[in-house]
Design a protein around this motif. Structure first.
Motif, PDB file in Angstrom:
ATOM      1  N   PHE A 283       2.302 -13.805   9.524  1.00 63.16           N
ATOM      2  CA  PHE A 283       2.000 -12.879   8.428  1.00 63.16           C
ATOM      3  C   PHE A 283       0.511 -12.893   8.090  1.00 63.16           C
ATOM      4  N   GLY A 284      -0.144 -14.026   8.305  1.00 63.65           N
ATOM      5  CA  GLY A 284      -1.589 -14.052   8.122  1.00 63.65           C
ATOM      6  C   GLY A 284      -2.283 -13.121   9.100  1.00 63.65           C
ATOM      7  N   GLN A 285      -1.801 -13.085  10.335  1.00 59.86           N
ATOM      8  CA  GLN A 285      -2.381 -12.181  11.323  1.00 59.86           C
ATOM      9  C   GLN A 285      -2.154 -10.725  10.943  1.00 59.86           C
ATOM     10  N   ILE A 286      -0.968 -10.422  10.405  1.00 51.49           N
ATOM     11  CA  ILE A 286      -0.716  -9.054   9.929  1.00 51.49           C
ATOM     12  C   ILE A 286      -1.711  -8.693   8.835  1.00 51.49           C
ATOM     13  N   GLY A 287      -1.960  -9.621   7.924  1.00 46.78           N
ATOM     14  CA  GLY A 287      -2.911  -9.359   6.846  1.00 46.78           C
ATOM     15  C   GLY A 287      -4.301  -9.058   7.376  1.00 46.78           C
ATOM     16  N   ILE A 288      -4.732  -9.813   8.406  1.00 47.29           N
ATOM     17  CA  ILE A 288      -6.048  -9.578   9.006  1.00 47.29           C
ATOM     18  C   ILE A 288      -6.095  -8.211   9.678  1.00 47.29           C
ATOM     19  N   ASP A 289      -5.031  -7.882  10.422  1.00 47.36           N
ATOM     20  CA  ASP A 289      -5.011  -6.630  11.180  1.00 47.36           C
ATOM     21  C   ASP A 289      -4.882  -5.403  10.282  1.00 47.36           C
ATOM     22  N   LEU A 290      -4.009  -5.469   9.268  1.00 46.28           N
ATOM     23  CA  LEU A 290      -3.802  -4.326   8.376  1.00 46.28           C
ATOM     24  C   LEU A 290      -4.916  -4.193   7.347  1.00 46.28           C
ATOM     25  N   GLY A 291      -5.402  -5.315   6.861  1.00 42.12           N
ATOM     26  CA  GLY A 291      -6.351  -5.320   5.763  1.00 42.12           C
ATOM     27  C   GLY A 291      -5.645  -5.370   4.429  1.00 42.12           C
ATOM     28  N   ALA A 292      -6.305  -5.954   3.446  1.00 44.98           N
ATOM     29  CA  ALA A 292      -5.689  -6.155   2.125  1.00 44.98           C
ATOM     30  C   ALA A 292      -5.380  -4.847   1.426  1.00 44.98           C
ATOM     31  N   GLU A 293      -6.181  -3.804   1.670  1.00 47.55           N
ATOM     32  CA  GLU A 293      -5.970  -2.542   0.967  1.00 47.55           C
ATOM     33  C   GLU A 293      -4.626  -1.919   1.327  1.00 47.55           C
ATOM     34  N   ALA A 294      -4.214  -2.016   2.586  1.00 48.45           N
ATOM     35  CA  ALA A 294      -2.919  -1.470   2.998  1.00 48.45           C
ATOM     36  C   ALA A 294      -1.776  -2.203   2.308  1.00 48.45           C
ATOM     37  N   ILE A 295      -1.926  -3.511   2.149  1.00 47.05           N
ATOM     38  CA  ILE A 295      -0.889  -4.291   1.471  1.00 47.05           C
ATOM     39  C   ILE A 295      -0.873  -3.961  -0.014  1.00 47.05           C
ATOM     40  N   ARG A 296      -2.061  -3.793  -0.593  1.00 48.39           N
ATOM     41  CA  ARG A 296      -2.139  -3.405  -2.003  1.00 48.39           C
ATOM     42  C   ARG A 296      -1.463  -2.048  -2.224  1.00 48.39           C
ATOM     43  N   GLU A 297      -1.711  -1.102  -1.329  1.00 54.14           N
ATOM     44  CA  GLU A 297      -1.105   0.224  -1.470  1.00 54.14           C
ATOM     45  C   GLU A 297       0.410   0.148  -1.375  1.00 54.14           C
ATOM     46  N   GLN A 298       0.916  -0.719  -0.489  1.00 51.57           N
ATOM     47  CA  GLN A 298       2.366  -0.875  -0.385  1.00 51.57           C
ATOM     48  C   GLN A 298       2.945  -1.481  -1.665  1.00 51.57           C
ATOM     49  N   ALA A 299       2.269  -2.474  -2.206  1.00 57.88           N
ATOM     50  CA  ALA A 299       2.716  -3.080  -3.471  1.00 57.88           C
ATOM     51  C   ALA A 299       2.724  -2.047  -4.585  1.00 57.88           C
ATOM     52  N   ALA A 300       1.697  -1.187  -4.602  1.00 58.75           N
ATOM     53  CA  ALA A 300       1.623  -0.151  -5.635  1.00 58.75           C
ATOM     54  C   ALA A 300       2.790   0.821  -5.522  1.00 58.75           C
ATOM     55  N   GLU A 301       3.198   1.140  -4.300  1.00 61.27           N
ATOM     56  CA  GLU A 301       4.332   2.056  -4.098  1.00 61.27           C
ATOM     57  C   GLU A 301       5.630   1.464  -4.657  1.00 61.27           C
ATOM     58  N   ILE A 302       5.730   0.159  -4.669  1.00 56.66           N
ATOM     59  CA  ILE A 302       6.935  -0.490  -5.209  1.00 56.66           C
ATOM     60  C   ILE A 302       6.888  -0.553  -6.732  1.00 56.66           C
ATOM     61  N   GLY A 303       5.700  -0.433  -7.312  1.00 52.83           N
ATOM     62  CA  GLY A 303       5.575  -0.455  -8.769  1.00 52.83           C
ATOM     63  C   GLY A 303       4.841  -1.650  -9.312  1.00 52.83           C
ATOM     64  N   TYR A 304       4.211  -2.443  -8.449  1.00 60.18           N
ATOM     65  CA  TYR A 304       3.534  -3.654  -8.898  1.00 60.18           C
ATOM     66  C   TYR A 304       2.401  -3.371  -9.888  1.00 60.18           C
TER      67      TYR A 304
END
Length: 484
Positions: A283-304
């Motif tokens: 999962f650390g490698q996914i974070g490096i490859d996707l970048g934090a902004e993509a993960i933040r956007e996904q969290a925002a879509e869930i309502g975080y």
């Protein structure tokens, strides 16, 4: 002579005008603020001289007004004590209100617009004024099961109905007895208030929704996996690093796996198996490859990141997006500066259970007038589409494997397929890690989604893990829902 008289008349006119203006301001413009002021004893007497409506759970009042006479005619009482304290809140002569007592005060006090015709009826019939009632979504058996399973451990439990967003259980531990703050003995009330605020356990804080947020640890990997699948660059079979640690770019540091053990013997794993074993390097490698902004956007879509009122306020999560590669790897496993409330994690599992559709969490089921007639029936409302049904289906399969033969076997329920995810979150302040578990069941017909956090390992302390400490709590909650 006329000159001085004219000047005097102007002065008198100005004085009269000022008096009229100030009187008008006090009586009309500022009347509401003055009336609501804590120092307005007359308003306090008037409020406590009127029967306040009950807060109801499962047909039984968990907050009720009892006539006792005296200057404060009615005493607010909480028959279930601490069990529902963070939902009901308190109603205090000295310290005002909290919880549903605050957010739905106009209904309970009988002043809400929805109760207009009820007030007219009471006036015409000569009845004493009284408030409406608030029916909560909480299920008594599920709430009791959550409280008993968590026990004296500090932490929180929240359970949602995935298809509606209704809150079935909400427990924050330690809790408190609202009766101590609603007493008419003002000395006792002040003593209780000082004691509660001095308690290092922070009993007045609703850990399930607000206050100090938590690092989520590996339960956040559901969000990272969703972002990966939604990107189109990953499938459950995508190969990822599965060794004992991941070398982080831009630094000599590494991201170790739990216990510094390899996820797989050959050092390679798949996304599906990385979820099952909670593999940090993958999962650390996914974070490096996707970048934090993509993960933040996904969290925002869930309502975080949303400002939610259920109607109790929810503190928005912290999910940073402007991070370098090592920081992105840490954020992808729910560490670094990622902070959440348990309700965010419950919403994540509920989104997976509901084919990617997030329903707005809701704690109030209906509003009734003093005559018990329903004046408002709260209907479920969609909040967002977090991800596609295909992504939800893939995440469900991964989470099922976590419980069947991964890190979450303690959440197994005989005859029921459970989907779940464990988490053990480092706190970064030399204290024992937090234990997390989130789940939903049945996996093929979800009735409940749960999130549990046990602070600093609970009874196991440094020997904790989400699977050992938090998963059994979630299992008890799911069993209570399925037994209804």
């Amino acid at each position: 002579m006329n000159g001085p008289l004219r000047r005097l008349s102007v002065v008198v006119a100005l004085l009269l005008g000022s008096l009229l203006l100030s009187t008008t301001w006090v009586q009309f413009v500022n009347a509401g603020e003055i009336s609501a002021g804590q120092g307005n004893v007359r308003e306090v007497y008037r409020e406590f001289g009127r029967e306040r409506g009950p807060i109801v759970v499962g047909g039984d009042p968990v907050a009720v007004s009892t006539e006792v006479g005296g200057d404060y005619r009615f005493l607010r009482e909480y028959p279930a004590g601490p069990l529902y304290a963070h939902a009901t809140g308190y109603y205090s002569i000295v310290y005002g209100t909290s919880g549903i007592e605050r957010t739905n005060n106009d209904v309970l006090a009988g002043t809400a617009d929805a109760l207009f015709y009820s007030r007219i009826g009471q006036i015409l019939t000569g009845e004493d004024p009284s408030g409406g009632s608030v029916q909560l979504t909480l299920d008594p058996a599920v709430q009791q099961a959550a409280a008993e399973a968590l026990g004296d451990q500090r932490g929180a439990v929240i359970a949602l109905e995935p298809a509606t967003g209704r809150v079935l259980a909400m427990v924050s531990s330690p809790s408190y007895d609202p009766d101590r703050l609603s007493s008419h003995d003002l000395g006792d009330v002040r003593e209780a208030w000082e004691e509660l605020n001095a308690d290092e356990g922070r009993p007045l804080e609703n850990r399930a929704l607000s206050g100090r947020l938590y690092p989520p640890g590996s339960v956040f990997k559901i969000v990272t996996a969703a972002a990966a699948l939604e990107s189109g660059d990953y499938t459950p079979e995508t190969e990822l690093p599965g060794g004992a640690e991941l070398d982080l770019p831009l630094t000599d540091a590494t991201l170790p796996n739990y216990g510094r053990r390899p996820c797989e013997a050959d050092g390679t794993t798949t996304l599906a198996d990385a979820m099952r074993t909670s593999c940090n390097p993958a999962f650390g490698q996914i974070g490096i490859d996707l970048g934090a902004e993509a993960i933040r956007e996904q969290a925002a879509e869930i309502g975080y990141l949303a400002d939610l009122d259920i109607p109790l306020p929810v503190t928005p999560a912290t999910v940073p997006g402007d991070l370098n590669a090592p920081q992105s790897a840490q954020a992808a496993i729910g560490q670094f500066d990622v902070r959440v409330a348990p309700i965010h994690i419950a919403m994540t599992s509920a989104a997976v259970a509901n084919d990617g559709l997030v329903m707005t969490p809701q704690l109030v089921r209906s509003i009734r007038g003093p005559d018990l007639q329903v004046v408002e029936d709260i209907q479920p409302e969609p909040l967002s589409t977090a991800f596609s049904p295909e992504t939800a289906a893939a995440l469900t399969d991964m989470m099922v494997s976590v419980v069947e033969d991964g890190t979450g076997t303690a959440a197994q329920i005989p005859g029921v397929q459970v989907a779940g995810k464990t988490g053990t979150a480092q706190t970064g302040n030399d204290t024992d890690p937090h234990a997390w578990f989130t789940s939903f069941a049945p996996a093929d017909d979800p009735q409940v989604a749960v999130a549990v956090v046990v602070e600093n390992g609970g009874d196991l302390g440094s020997e904790t893990s989400g699977g050992r400490v938090a998963a059994p709590v979630a299992r008890a909650v799911m069993e209570a829902v399925l037994a209804r």
